[in-house]
Motif scaffolding. Structure first.
Motif, PDB file in Angstrom:
ATOM      1  N   THR A 297       0.830  -1.208   0.000  1.00 27.58           N
ATOM      2  CA  THR A 297       0.000   0.000   0.000  1.00 27.58           C
ATOM      3  C   THR A 297       0.866   1.261   0.000  1.00 27.58           C
ATOM      4  O   THR A 297       0.583   2.215  -0.724  1.00 27.58           O
ATOM      5  CB  THR A 297      -0.937   0.000   1.221  1.00 27.58           C
ATOM      6  OG1 THR A 297      -1.716  -1.197   1.231  1.00 27.58           O
ATOM      7  CG2 THR A 297      -1.875   1.202   1.179  1.00 27.58           C
ATOM      8  N   VAL A 298       1.929   1.252   0.795  1.00 27.72           N
ATOM      9  CA  VAL A 298       2.833   2.400   0.834  1.00 27.72           C
ATOM     10  C   VAL A 298       3.505   2.594  -0.524  1.00 27.72           C
ATOM     11  O   VAL A 298       3.629   3.725  -1.016  1.00 27.72           O
ATOM     12  CB  VAL A 298       3.891   2.221   1.953  1.00 27.72           C
ATOM     13  CG1 VAL A 298       5.006   3.248   1.811  1.00 27.72           C
ATOM     14  CG2 VAL A 298       3.230   2.353   3.320  1.00 27.72           C
ATOM     15  N   LEU A 299       3.934   1.512  -1.159  1.00 24.41           N
ATOM     16  CA  LEU A 299       4.543   1.605  -2.484  1.00 24.41           C
ATOM     17  C   LEU A 299       3.563   2.171  -3.510  1.00 24.41           C
ATOM     18  O   LEU A 299       3.906   3.044  -4.309  1.00 24.41           O
ATOM     19  CB  LEU A 299       5.030   0.223  -2.941  1.00 24.41           C
ATOM     20  CG  LEU A 299       6.312  -0.315  -2.301  1.00 24.41           C
ATOM     21  CD1 LEU A 299       6.557  -1.751  -2.732  1.00 24.41           C
ATOM     22  CD2 LEU A 299       7.508   0.552  -2.656  1.00 24.41           C
ATOM     23  N   THR A 300       2.322   1.688  -3.470  1.00 24.37           N
ATOM     24  CA  THR A 300       1.313   2.117  -4.449  1.00 24.37           C
ATOM     25  C   THR A 300       0.960   3.587  -4.286  1.00 24.37           C
ATOM     26  O   THR A 300       1.003   4.364  -5.248  1.00 24.37           O
ATOM     27  CB  THR A 300       0.045   1.259  -4.310  1.00 24.37           C
ATOM     28  OG1 THR A 300       0.368  -0.116  -4.559  1.00 24.37           O
ATOM     29  CG2 THR A 300      -1.024   1.699  -5.300  1.00 24.37           C
ATOM     30  N   LEU A 301       0.621   3.983  -3.071  1.00 25.95           N
ATOM     31  CA  LEU A 301       0.200   5.371  -2.837  1.00 25.95           C
ATOM     32  C   LEU A 301       1.391   6.326  -2.879  1.00 25.95           C
ATOM     33  O   LEU A 301       1.270   7.456  -3.353  1.00 25.95           O
ATOM     34  CB  LEU A 301      -0.521   5.479  -1.496  1.00 25.95           C
ATOM     35  CG  LEU A 301      -1.814   4.656  -1.382  1.00 25.95           C
ATOM     36  CD1 LEU A 301      -2.436   4.829   0.003  1.00 25.95           C
ATOM     37  CD2 LEU A 301      -2.815   5.043  -2.453  1.00 25.95           C
ATOM     38  N   GLY A 302       2.535   5.881  -2.407  1.00 21.39           N
ATOM     39  CA  GLY A 302       3.727   6.712  -2.457  1.00 21.39           C
ATOM     40  C   GLY A 302       4.205   6.960  -3.874  1.00 21.39           C
ATOM     41  O   GLY A 302       4.810   7.999  -4.171  1.00 21.39           O
TER      42      GLY A 302
END
Length: 424
Positions: free
Chosen positions: A315-320
């Protein structure tokens, strides 16, 4: 007589005349209805996309990176400030911006569908809140009153949460307390409640039903149980902080330094998410993470000890990277799977500890208290209200004022104000 007393109380509190307050309530109903319809369409479309992507995983997930580049180009050419998402909603609610563009709605709607279609890990409730805020704020334009527009923005936020997730009372408290940490906007409670209930009615009328988890009750609500719940809540608070802080650092600092160009950033990180999604459990951490929640609460499939941290990283990779979508549904998944794993450490039933994590991680990561308590009760049953309250209070108290919403305002505490020496 009762209605007259009601109006005499709430009209001055909201800063509006009686006539304007009646008009506000009418617009609140309209905001709830329109937002409920839009969010039902959005939610049904998202569920279809989830199912379709899972059936054609190897055909769709490899194209997440080029889809991200198209997304960046579209926002750059036509989106204006829409890419700022919840940050723009918070600024508008705080009076720092008087502009929430109408295009905000279709961009949030379609860009989230695109992210999920190609396997990005993101949520839906946060997007529904943005959709509702746009509907309410722009409907309020016909009033010509900025106070009413800000109140209707809160109405739309609650309607978006309620219209998609089906938890009307949690939606009310979320809208009232999320903009200013430590403060509840009581002046908006009536119109916000109306919008939330109307959106919830549309949610059911249009056939968007959330499955409620069922699990056996605890054998006792004694002091040792309360202490074990409080101990688990400390862990949930740390996970919520980890998610909020890691998302902030990656989204605003680390990824920007690594890839200054937004197109290269979303392409490189999108390609990384695609490769990892196909290599690790074939898309288990793509999209909303509903399969993990189903495994946790229904027993349909394994629950791995690392599910929570991998879902957090994806999730952090996607939104970041710059993909669009909410944080709340992945957060529910992270909290549930983490709670399921640590349950034996605190001698709690796994599904019940998962439910505690579901609401307590949400509270820690969003820096809210009442909304997570109520969302736990609405999702799992009000008979567990005492222990949900303990878990969320401990998690909230220890979260260090961190939030996934960087634009959230920190309200000055009562202790700070009253500790000042009076002026002579």
């Amino acid at each position: 007589m009762t209605w007259s007393i009601f109006m005499n109380i709430w009209c001055p509190l909201s800063g509006l005349s009686v006539k304007k307050y009646y008009f506000l309530l009418f617009l609140a109903v309209l905001t709830g209805a329109v937002t409920g319809i839009i969010c039902s369409v959005f939610g049904k479309g998202l569920l279809f996309i989830e199912s379709f992507r899972n059936e054609h995983l190897f055909l769709l997930v490899p194209f997440l990176a080029p889809a991200g580049v198209l997304l960046v180009k579209a926002y750059h050419k036509w989106g204006g400030q829409c890419h700022r998402g919840m940050g723009l909603v918070f600024e508008t609610g705080a009076g720092e911006s008087s502009y929430l563009p109408r295009r905000f709605l279709p961009f949030a709607f379609l860009s989230t569908w695109l992210t999920h279609f190609f396997g990005g890990s993101s949520g839906r409730e946060g997007v529904a809140v943005q959709i509702g805020a746009s509907v309410g704020f722009n409907l309020g334009e016909i009033s010509g009153d900025m106070k009413m527009r800000k109140l209707l923005l809160l109405c739309g936020m609650a309607a978006g949460f309620s219209g998609l997730f089906g938890t009307p009372f949690a939606a009310v408290f979320f809208a009232l307390e999320v903009l200013y940490a430590g403060r509840i906007a009581y002046e908006a409670i009536i119109p916000v409640g109306i919008s939330s209930i109307v959106a919830f009615a549309m949610h059911h009328l249009l056939g968007l039903h959330e499955e409620k988890a069922v699990f056996s009750e605890l054998s006792a609500y004694d002091l040792p149980t309360v202490l074990r719940v409080a101990g688990a809540a400390v862990c949930f608070s740390l996970v919520g902080q980890l998610f909020a802080r890691l998302l902030e650092q990656c989204k605003n600092k680390w990824f920007h330094r690594l890839f200054p160009n937004p197109s290269w950033r979303i392409f490189a990180l999108g390609a990384l998410v695609s490769v990892l999604s196909l290599l690790i459990h074939r898309g288990r951490y793509s999209g909303l993470g509903l399969s993990i929640n189903e495994a946790v609460y229904s027993g349909n499939g394994p629950v791995y000890a690392y599910d929570w941290i991998l879902k957090l990283i994806f999730t952090v990779l996607t939104l970041g990277a710059g993909f669009q979508g909410g944080e709340l549904t992945p957060m529910f998944c992270i909290g549930s799977s983490f709670g399921f794993v640590i349950a034996p450490l605190f001698n709690l039933p796994p599904s019940f500890c998962a439910a505690l994590g579901y609401c307590a991680v949400f509270g820690s990561a969003t820096n809210t208290l009442f909304a997570p308590i109520i969302v736990g009760c609405e999702a799992f049953g009000f008979e567990h209200f005492p222990l949900f309250s303990v878990a969320c209070m401990v998690s909230y108290a220890l979260n260090g004022n961190y939030s996934i919403y960087q634009k959230q305002r920190k309200y000055e505490s009562f202790i700070h104000v009253t500790s000042q020496k009076p002026k002579s």
